[in-house]
Design a protein around this motif. Structure first.
Motif, PDB file in Angstrom:
ATOM      1  N   PHE A  42       0.844  -1.196   0.000  1.00 59.21           N
ATOM      2  CA  PHE A  42       0.000   0.000   0.000  1.00 59.21           C
ATOM      3  C   PHE A  42       0.877   1.243   0.000  1.00 59.21           C
ATOM      4  CE2 PHE A  42      -2.293   3.275   2.498  1.00 59.21           C
ATOM      5  CZ  PHE A  42      -3.346   3.495   1.623  1.00 59.21           C
ATOM      6  N   VAL A  43       0.590   2.173  -0.916  1.00 63.17           N
ATOM      7  CA  VAL A  43       1.386   3.393  -1.076  1.00 63.17           C
ATOM      8  C   VAL A  43       0.524   4.599  -0.693  1.00 63.17           C
ATOM      9  CG1 VAL A  43       2.733   4.805  -2.676  1.00 63.17           C
ATOM     10  CG2 VAL A  43       2.665   2.301  -2.964  1.00 63.17           C
ATOM     11  N   PRO A  44       0.751   5.199   0.501  1.00 60.57           N
ATOM     12  CA  PRO A  44      -0.056   6.338   0.939  1.00 60.57           C
ATOM     13  C   PRO A  44       0.513   7.696   0.571  1.00 60.57           C
ATOM     14  CG  PRO A  44       1.325   5.618   2.748  1.00 60.57           C
ATOM     15  CD  PRO A  44       1.655   4.723   1.570  1.00 60.57           C
ATOM     16  N   THR A  45       1.627   7.737  -0.141  1.00 62.37           N
ATOM     17  CA  THR A  45       2.438   8.947  -0.314  1.00 62.37           C
ATOM     18  C   THR A  45       1.657  10.154  -0.811  1.00 62.37           C
ATOM     19  OG1 THR A  45       4.355   7.538  -0.767  1.00 62.37           O
ATOM     20  CG2 THR A  45       4.515   9.854  -1.423  1.00 62.37           C
ATOM     21  N   ALA A  46       0.724   9.969  -1.751  1.00 62.25           N
ATOM     22  CA  ALA A  46       0.030  11.110  -2.363  1.00 62.25           C
ATOM     23  C   ALA A  46      -0.720  11.953  -1.338  1.00 62.25           C
ATOM     24  CB  ALA A  46      -0.938  10.619  -3.434  1.00 62.25           C
ATOM     25  N   GLN A  47      -1.116  11.341  -0.222  1.00 65.64           N
ATOM     26  CA  GLN A  47      -1.882  12.096   0.765  1.00 65.64           C
ATOM     27  C   GLN A  47      -1.073  13.246   1.363  1.00 65.64           C
ATOM     28  OE1 GLN A  47      -4.720  10.749   3.474  1.00 65.64           O
ATOM     29  NE2 GLN A  47      -4.822   8.647   2.689  1.00 65.64           N
ATOM     30  N   TRP A  48       0.237  13.073   1.503  1.00 64.91           N
ATOM     31  CA  TRP A  48       1.040  14.110   2.162  1.00 64.91           C
ATOM     32  C   TRP A  48       1.076  15.401   1.354  1.00 64.91           C
ATOM     33  CZ3 TRP A  48       1.076  12.580   6.765  1.00 64.91           C
ATOM     34  CH2 TRP A  48       1.324  11.243   7.110  1.00 64.91           C
ATOM     35  N   GLY A  49       0.832  15.342   0.059  1.00 65.72           N
ATOM     36  CA  GLY A  49       0.839  16.533  -0.774  1.00 65.72           C
ATOM     37  C   GLY A  49      -0.507  17.206  -0.921  1.00 65.72           C
ATOM     38  N   GLN A  50      -1.543  16.610  -0.358  1.00 67.79           N
ATOM     39  CA  GLN A  50      -2.899  17.128  -0.483  1.00 67.79           C
ATOM     40  C   GLN A  50      -3.296  17.857   0.803  1.00 67.79           C
ATOM     41  OE1 GLN A  50      -6.035  18.542  -0.956  1.00 67.79           O
ATOM     42  NE2 GLN A  50      -5.785  17.308  -2.809  1.00 67.79           N
ATOM     43  N   PRO A  51      -3.573  19.168   0.751  1.00 64.39           N
ATOM     44  CA  PRO A  51      -3.881  19.931   1.963  1.00 64.39           C
ATOM     45  C   PRO A  51      -5.078  19.406   2.753  1.00 64.39           C
ATOM     46  CG  PRO A  51      -3.416  21.414   0.137  1.00 64.39           C
ATOM     47  CD  PRO A  51      -3.474  20.039  -0.439  1.00 64.39           C
ATOM     48  N   CYS A 102      -5.729  16.329   3.357  1.00 68.08           N
ATOM     49  CA  CYS A 102      -5.387  15.076   4.038  1.00 68.08           C
ATOM     50  C   CYS A 102      -4.604  15.355   5.315  1.00 68.08           C
ATOM     51  CB  CYS A 102      -4.588  14.173   3.105  1.00 68.08           C
ATOM     52  SG  CYS A 102      -5.507  13.613   1.653  1.00 68.08           S
ATOM     53  N   THR A 103      -4.686  14.411   6.256  1.00 65.18           N
ATOM     54  CA  THR A 103      -4.060  14.544   7.568  1.00 65.18           C
ATOM     55  C   THR A 103      -3.474  13.200   7.978  1.00 65.18           C
ATOM     56  OG1 THR A 103      -6.057  13.865   8.780  1.00 65.18           O
ATOM     57  CG2 THR A 103      -5.865  16.216   8.209  1.00 65.18           C
ATOM     58  N   PRO A 104      -2.698  13.168   9.068  1.00 68.50           N
ATOM     59  CA  PRO A 104      -2.246  11.870   9.572  1.00 68.50           C
ATOM     60  C   PRO A 104      -3.403  10.912   9.861  1.00 68.50           C
ATOM     61  CG  PRO A 104      -0.949  13.611  10.570  1.00 68.50           C
ATOM     62  CD  PRO A 104      -2.042  14.295   9.787  1.00 68.50           C
ATOM     63  N   GLU A 105      -4.555  11.458  10.250  1.00 65.34           N
ATOM     64  CA  GLU A 105      -5.714  10.602  10.507  1.00 65.34           C
ATOM     65  C   GLU A 105      -6.227   9.965   9.226  1.00 65.34           C
ATOM     66  OE1 GLU A 105     -10.193  10.726  12.507  1.00 65.34           O
ATOM     67  OE2 GLU A 105      -9.089  12.582  12.183  1.00 65.34           O
ATOM     68  N   THR A 106      -6.278  10.734   8.131  1.00 59.08           N
ATOM     69  CA  THR A 106      -6.765  10.152   6.883  1.00 59.08           C
ATOM     70  C   THR A 106      -5.796   9.103   6.355  1.00 59.08           C
ATOM     71  OG1 THR A 106      -5.758  11.865   5.454  1.00 59.08           O
ATOM     72  CG2 THR A 106      -7.984  12.285   6.291  1.00 59.08           C
ATOM     73  N   VAL A 107      -4.495   9.332   6.548  1.00 59.48           N
ATOM     74  CA  VAL A 107      -3.510   8.332   6.136  1.00 59.48           C
ATOM     75  C   VAL A 107      -3.727   7.039   6.917  1.00 59.48           C
ATOM     76  CG1 VAL A 107      -1.063   7.751   6.043  1.00 59.48           C
ATOM     77  CG2 VAL A 107      -1.815  10.049   5.420  1.00 59.48           C
ATOM     78  N   TRP A 108      -3.959   7.161   8.214  1.00 62.28           N
ATOM     79  CA  TRP A 108      -4.199   5.970   9.025  1.00 62.28           C
ATOM     80  C   TRP A 108      -5.472   5.253   8.596  1.00 62.28           C
ATOM     81  CZ3 TRP A 108      -8.267   4.546  12.205  1.00 62.28           C
ATOM     82  CH2 TRP A 108      -8.068   3.361  12.930  1.00 62.28           C
ATOM     83  N   LYS A 109      -6.541   6.019   8.351  1.00 63.59           N
ATOM     84  CA  LYS A 109      -7.802   5.398   7.948  1.00 63.59           C
ATOM     85  C   LYS A 109      -7.635   4.610   6.650  1.00 63.59           C
ATOM     86  CE  LYS A 109     -11.293   8.396  10.085  1.00 63.59           C
ATOM     87  NZ  LYS A 109     -12.422   9.327   9.818  1.00 63.59           N
ATOM     88  N   SER A 110      -6.911   5.177   5.693  1.00 62.48           N
ATOM     89  CA  SER A 110      -6.690   4.477   4.430  1.00 62.48           C
ATOM     90  C   SER A 110      -5.837   3.233   4.620  1.00 62.48           C
ATOM     91  CB  SER A 110      -6.017   5.416   3.424  1.00 62.48           C
ATOM     92  OG  SER A 110      -6.838   6.505   3.108  1.00 62.48           O
ATOM     93  N   THR A 111      -4.790   3.371   5.412  1.00 63.64           N
ATOM     94  CA  THR A 111      -3.893   2.239   5.647  1.00 63.64           C
ATOM     95  C   THR A 111      -4.597   1.113   6.375  1.00 63.64           C
ATOM     96  OG1 THR A 111      -2.040   3.797   5.780  1.00 63.64           O
ATOM     97  CG2 THR A 111      -1.655   1.578   6.597  1.00 63.64           C
ATOM     98  N   ALA A 112      -5.433   1.484   7.340  1.00 64.32           N
ATOM     99  CA  ALA A 112      -6.125   0.489   8.161  1.00 64.32           C
ATOM    100  C   ALA A 112      -7.450   0.041   7.571  1.00 64.32           C
ATOM    101  CB  ALA A 112      -6.366   1.070   9.565  1.00 64.32           C
ATOM    102  N   GLY A 113      -7.856   0.623   6.437  1.00 64.20           N
ATOM    103  CA  GLY A 113      -9.134   0.262   5.839  1.00 64.20           C
ATOM    104  C   GLY A 113     -10.316   0.665   6.693  1.00 64.20           C
ATOM    105  N   ARG A 114     -10.270   1.873   7.247  1.00 64.56           N
ATOM    106  CA  ARG A 114     -11.302   2.320   8.185  1.00 64.56           C
ATOM    107  C   ARG A 114     -12.202   3.431   7.633  1.00 64.56           C
ATOM    108  NH1 ARG A 114     -10.271   0.756  13.492  1.00 64.56           N
ATOM    109  NH2 ARG A 114      -9.205  -1.263  13.428  1.00 64.56           N
ATOM    110  N   TRP A 115     -12.264   3.580   6.316  1.00 65.18           N
ATOM    111  CA  TRP A 115     -13.174   4.569   5.740  1.00 65.18           C
ATOM    112  C   TRP A 115     -14.561   3.962   5.625  1.00 65.18           C
ATOM    113  CZ3 TRP A 115     -12.226   9.534   5.395  1.00 65.18           C
ATOM    114  CH2 TRP A 115     -10.911   9.988   5.267  1.00 65.18           C
ATOM    115  N   GLU A 116     -15.499   4.474   6.391  1.00 67.91           N
ATOM    116  CA  GLU A 116     -16.862   3.937   6.364  1.00 67.91           C
ATOM    117  C   GLU A 116     -17.549   4.305   5.048  1.00 67.91           C
ATOM    118  OE1 GLU A 116     -19.138   5.074   9.715  1.00 67.91           O
ATOM    119  OE2 GLU A 116     -17.662   4.354  11.191  1.00 67.91           O
ATOM    120  N   GLY A 117     -18.152   3.291   4.428  1.00 68.36           N
ATOM    121  CA  GLY A 117     -18.901   3.517   3.200  1.00 68.36           C
ATOM    122  C   GLY A 117     -18.055   3.798   1.974  1.00 68.36           C
TER     123      GLY A 117
END
Length: 231
Positions: A34-43, A45-60
């Motif tokens: 899993f490559v989360p890198t693009a999130q760091w360049g998007q204003p 996005c936050t550390p929380e959104t990176v974690w949610k994507s990595t952990a598969g925790r986005w509801e819906g």
């Protein structure tokens, strides 16, 4: 490399079936990075959104890491220039699939080049690339000035692995800038074919053949063969 370029991830049975077809074996038998890198360049996005994507925790939302892989690892491109290539390249070559998250496509493109990943893409013949939003747009020639959130006065040129551009999240609820009218206006600044796709749509590219997989809405813009196809 086989490409499954999505707007929102693996959001329906048709896209999931296309993924399995690209893999050539069950998801449960495949190793993923899993490559989360693009999130760091998007204003946005936050550390929380990176974690949610990595952990598969986005509801819906369509997942990437929570599909039932044999194994899932994280490949952070910003770290790769600090370690030896002979350490990280076996990780990439050993993966069946690269799951590339959304965020900012030009930021991702820059780090793909800086890390050395862009240089080896052509050698990953059996690897599947699953992109979400910016993770799909990075493979196109141009993303359009409307999607430049990092260095907004800089280039909108991405990697150009495919010969078409992508307008993602078509008709996304609450996003007034992602209407079909806006997509058509965006396409006037794109010097080539472009697809506007919603989160229920993906574009599969294998052996130079482009196939749209959709349970939603998409439109081909700047068609080189005549009128746009509307689905």
């Amino acid at each position: 490399m086989k490409l499954l370029l999505t707007s929102g991830g693996i959001t329906n049975d048709s896209i999931r079936a296309a993924l399995v077809d690209c893999l050539g074996k069950p998801i449960a038998d495949c190793d993923a990075l899993f490559v989360p890198t693009a999130q760091w360049g998007q204003p946005a996005c936050t550390p929380e959104t990176v974690w949610k994507s990595t952990a598969g925790r986005w509801e819906g939302a369509g997942g990437l890491t929570d599909l039932g892989w044999k194994s899932v690892g994280v490949l952070e491109l910003t770290a790769l220039p600090t370690i030896a290539a002979d350490r990280w390249m076996p990780w990439v070559r050993g993966a069946d699939v690269l799951l590339v998250d959304g965020g900012e496509a030009i930021y991702l493109s820059d780090w793909m080049r800086a890390s050395g990943l862009a240089e080896i893409l052509s050698s990953l013949r059996d690897t599947v690339w699953v992109g979400v939003s910016a993770g799909s747009m990075v493979m196109t020639p141009r993303i359009g000035r409307e999607f430049r959130d990092w260095r907004p006065d800089g280039t909108d040129e991405a990697l150009g692995v495919v010969d078409f551009s992508i307008f993602p999240h078509l008709d996304y609820p609450g996003w007034s800038s992602n209407t079909l009218e806006m997509a058509r206006r965006w396409a006037t600044g794109i010097p080539g074919p472009a697809y506007a796709i919603d989160d229920q749509t993906a574009i599969c590219v294998r052996d130079g053949i482009v196939e749209v997989i959709s349970e939603g809405h998409w439109e081909l813009l700047n068609s080189p063969v005549g009128d746009p196809a509307d689905r």
